[in-house]
Design a protein around this motif. Structure first.
Motif, PDB file in Angstrom:
ATOM      1  N   ILE A   1      43.323  43.238  39.931  1.00 36.83           N
ATOM      2  CA  ILE A   1      43.356  41.875  39.380  1.00 36.83           C
ATOM      3  C   ILE A   1      41.933  41.360  39.211  1.00 36.83           C
ATOM      4  N   ARG A   2      41.103  41.550  40.234  1.00 36.72           N
ATOM      5  CA  ARG A   2      39.720  41.059  40.166  1.00 36.72           C
ATOM      6  C   ARG A   2      38.921  41.737  39.061  1.00 36.72           C
ATOM      7  N   ARG A   3      39.232  42.971  38.766  1.00 37.58           N
ATOM      8  CA  ARG A   3      38.521  43.698  37.711  1.00 37.58           C
ATOM      9  C   ARG A   3      39.082  43.420  36.327  1.00 37.58           C
TER      10      ARG A   3
ATOM     11  N   THR B   1      41.173  32.424  32.116  1.00 33.86           N
ATOM     12  CA  THR B   1      40.343  31.565  32.968  1.00 33.86           C
ATOM     13  C   THR B   1      39.002  32.237  33.230  1.00 33.86           C
ATOM     14  N   GLU B   2      38.162  31.568  33.977  1.00 37.11           N
ATOM     15  CA  GLU B   2      36.870  32.136  34.352  1.00 37.11           C
ATOM     16  C   GLU B   2      37.084  33.349  35.264  1.00 37.11           C
ATOM     17  N   PRO B   3      36.205  34.337  35.189  1.00 36.23           N
ATOM     18  CA  PRO B   3      36.377  35.534  36.035  1.00 36.23           C
ATOM     19  C   PRO B   3      36.453  35.250  37.531  1.00 36.23           C
ATOM     20  N   ARG B   4      35.752  34.248  38.005  1.00 40.37           N
ATOM     21  CA  ARG B   4      35.793  33.963  39.445  1.00 40.37           C
ATOM     22  C   ARG B   4      37.122  33.348  39.870  1.00 40.37           C
TER      23      ARG B   4
ATOM     24  N   SER C   1      43.235  33.639  41.782  1.00 42.12           N
ATOM     25  CA  SER C   1      44.135  32.511  42.011  1.00 42.12           C
ATOM     26  C   SER C   1      45.015  32.244  40.802  1.00 42.12           C
ATOM     27  N   ALA C   2      44.474  32.388  39.588  1.00 41.39           N
ATOM     28  CA  ALA C   2      45.276  32.196  38.379  1.00 41.39           C
ATOM     29  C   ALA C   2      46.342  33.280  38.254  1.00 41.39           C
ATOM     30  N   ALA C   3      46.013  34.510  38.620  1.00 44.71           N
ATOM     31  CA  ALA C   3      46.979  35.605  38.553  1.00 44.71           C
ATOM     32  C   ALA C   3      48.142  35.351  39.507  1.00 44.71           C
TER      33      ALA C   3
END
Length: 58
Positions: free
Chosen positions: A30-32, A41-44, A48-50
């Motif tokens: 997910i982070r990648r 959304t923004e990568p950072r 949380s969005a996922a």
């Protein structure tokens, strides 16, 4: 994974090792940005969005 393993003092069963490993790989993917969850959304904020999108889907 070290932070998870230290309080547990190692994994006692094979099943718990599989669950921890699968969850760890899922979060890394997910982070990648390997999934189309939260990519608008923004990568950072992807993680949380996922999870927000996953809770709405379930």
């Amino acid at each position: 994974m070290r932070a998870r393993l230290r309080p547990m003092r190692g994994l006692k069963r094979l099943r718990s090792a599989q669950v921890i490993g699968s969850g760890h790989a899922f979060i890394r993917n997910i982070r990648r940005g390997h999934y189309e969850l939260g990519v608008d959304t923004e990568p950072r904020l992807w993680l949380s969005a996922a999870f927000t999108e996953l809770t709405l889907a379930i």
